[in-house]
Scaffold this motif. Sequence first.
Motif, mmCIF file in Angstrom:
data_model
loop_
_atom_site.group_PDB
_atom_site.id
_atom_site.type_symbol
_atom_site.label_atom_id
_atom_site.label_comp_id
_atom_site.label_asym_id
_atom_site.label_seq_id
_atom_site.Cartn_x
_atom_site.Cartn_y
_atom_site.Cartn_z
ATOM 1 N N THR A 197 0.845 -1.189 0.000
ATOM 2 C CA THR A 197 0.000 0.000 0.000
ATOM 3 C C THR A 197 0.882 1.241 0.000
ATOM 4 O OG1 THR A 197 -0.088 0.171 2.411
ATOM 5 C CG2 THR A 197 -1.732 -1.240 1.338
ATOM 6 N N ASP A 198 0.296 2.385 -0.261
ATOM 7 C CA ASP A 198 1.065 3.625 -0.254
ATOM 8 C C ASP A 198 1.666 3.897 1.123
ATOM 9 O OD1 ASP A 198 0.701 4.323 -2.953
ATOM 10 O OD2 ASP A 198 -1.250 5.215 -2.542
ATOM 11 N N GLY A 199 0.912 3.579 2.181
ATOM 12 C CA GLY A 199 1.424 3.792 3.528
ATOM 13 C C GLY A 199 2.602 2.892 3.840
ATOM 14 N N VAL A 205 10.377 3.068 2.304
ATOM 15 C CA VAL A 205 11.270 4.056 1.699
ATOM 16 C C VAL A 205 12.015 4.840 2.779
ATOM 17 C CG1 VAL A 205 11.318 6.219 0.393
ATOM 18 C CG2 VAL A 205 10.072 4.248 -0.500
ATOM 19 N N ALA A 206 11.334 5.206 3.856
ATOM 20 C CA ALA A 206 11.990 5.920 4.956
ATOM 21 C C ALA A 206 13.098 5.066 5.562
ATOM 22 C CB ALA A 206 10.964 6.304 6.022
ATOM 23 N N ASP A 210 17.212 5.813 5.628
ATOM 24 C CA ASP A 210 18.053 5.723 6.830
ATOM 25 C C ASP A 210 19.296 4.868 6.554
ATOM 26 O OD1 ASP A 210 16.343 7.296 8.312
ATOM 27 O OD2 ASP A 210 15.329 5.613 9.293
ATOM 28 N N ASP A 211 19.102 3.744 5.864
ATOM 29 C CA ASP A 211 20.241 2.883 5.517
ATOM 30 C C ASP A 211 21.243 3.631 4.636
ATOM 31 O OD1 ASP A 211 19.434 0.560 6.879
ATOM 32 O OD2 ASP A 211 18.203 -0.123 5.190
ATOM 33 N N ASP A 245 9.737 6.272 -4.659
ATOM 34 C CA ASP A 245 8.978 7.108 -3.735
ATOM 35 C C ASP A 245 7.943 7.959 -4.470
ATOM 36 O OD1 ASP A 245 8.240 8.138 -1.290
ATOM 37 O OD2 ASP A 245 9.876 9.592 -1.189
ATOM 38 N N SER A 246 8.269 8.346 -5.696
ATOM 39 C CA SER A 246 7.359 9.214 -6.457
ATOM 40 C C SER A 246 6.229 8.447 -7.131
ATOM 41 C CB SER A 246 8.143 9.980 -7.526
ATOM 42 O OG SER A 246 8.601 9.112 -8.559
#
Length: 282
Positions: A197-199, A205-206, A210-211, A245-246
């Motif tokens: 899902t988008d969530g 992605v976040a 971080d990685d 992400d886009s």
Amino acid sequence: MAQRSAHQVINTYSSSFGLATALLSPAIKSDIRNLYAMVRIADEIVDGSARQAGVRDEDIATLLDNYERAVIAAPASRFHVDPVLHAYAGTARRCGIRTDDVRAFFRSMRTDLSHNEHSDNSLDDYIYGSAEVIGVMCVDIFLAGRQVTPDLREQMDIGARSLGAAFQKINFLRDYAEDTQELGRVYFPACAVEGLTDGTKKQIVADIRDDLTRARTAIPLLPLGARMGVLAATKLFENLTDKVDSRSAAALHRRRIRISAPHKMWITAQAIGEALWMSLFG
């Protein structure tokens, strides 16, 4: 011939890594490509090529077991009829690639034969073996013939593991359609029930960002002969992360996200400039 055979594997399977490795110093470039060729063949055993060739499912595990034994034994011999194993064996001897790391990699490959879904713990174990230890092996290659302090080596290993984890996670996202529809695999536990899902994508992605941030802190510590190539690979996957992400989660269900060849060349040129700046000004 063995070196050229191993190098052809990376040129065939990954234009991104092919571009990045072109920026490594000659000795490092050769050994990284030899390592990649061995890893790629193991990956092909479990990811469909063996089945496409008519190998029965019950025999694929035996193929993988046999290949693992051959890879582990390879450094002890100075001649191999398999040119990829011959090239890899020389690299393993020169760079001190550790058997435990090789075994961890094959454990993850074997997981693909028996697990279609993962828990958080099993995914961490999978990413460690399939990607993080490959980063550590790359550091073995970068430091061949060099002495560094244990603290510096630990920092490099942390960066390499973070970069490997980021690469693996972004590939899971960009290959989501193929993994779920063709191979029947769902790597992220959060996608097991409702799909991507988008969530969920936003959270993954976040985590990838971080990685990548953690990995970047180690790049200036690398030898000059490795720094530019690692930075190019990092920037390519940062760009790929931006593209994923886009896009909506629905788009990832339909097709694989790619970077165009001209854009890859532009990103690589940027990496060269950034690496030179890093070398001159820290």
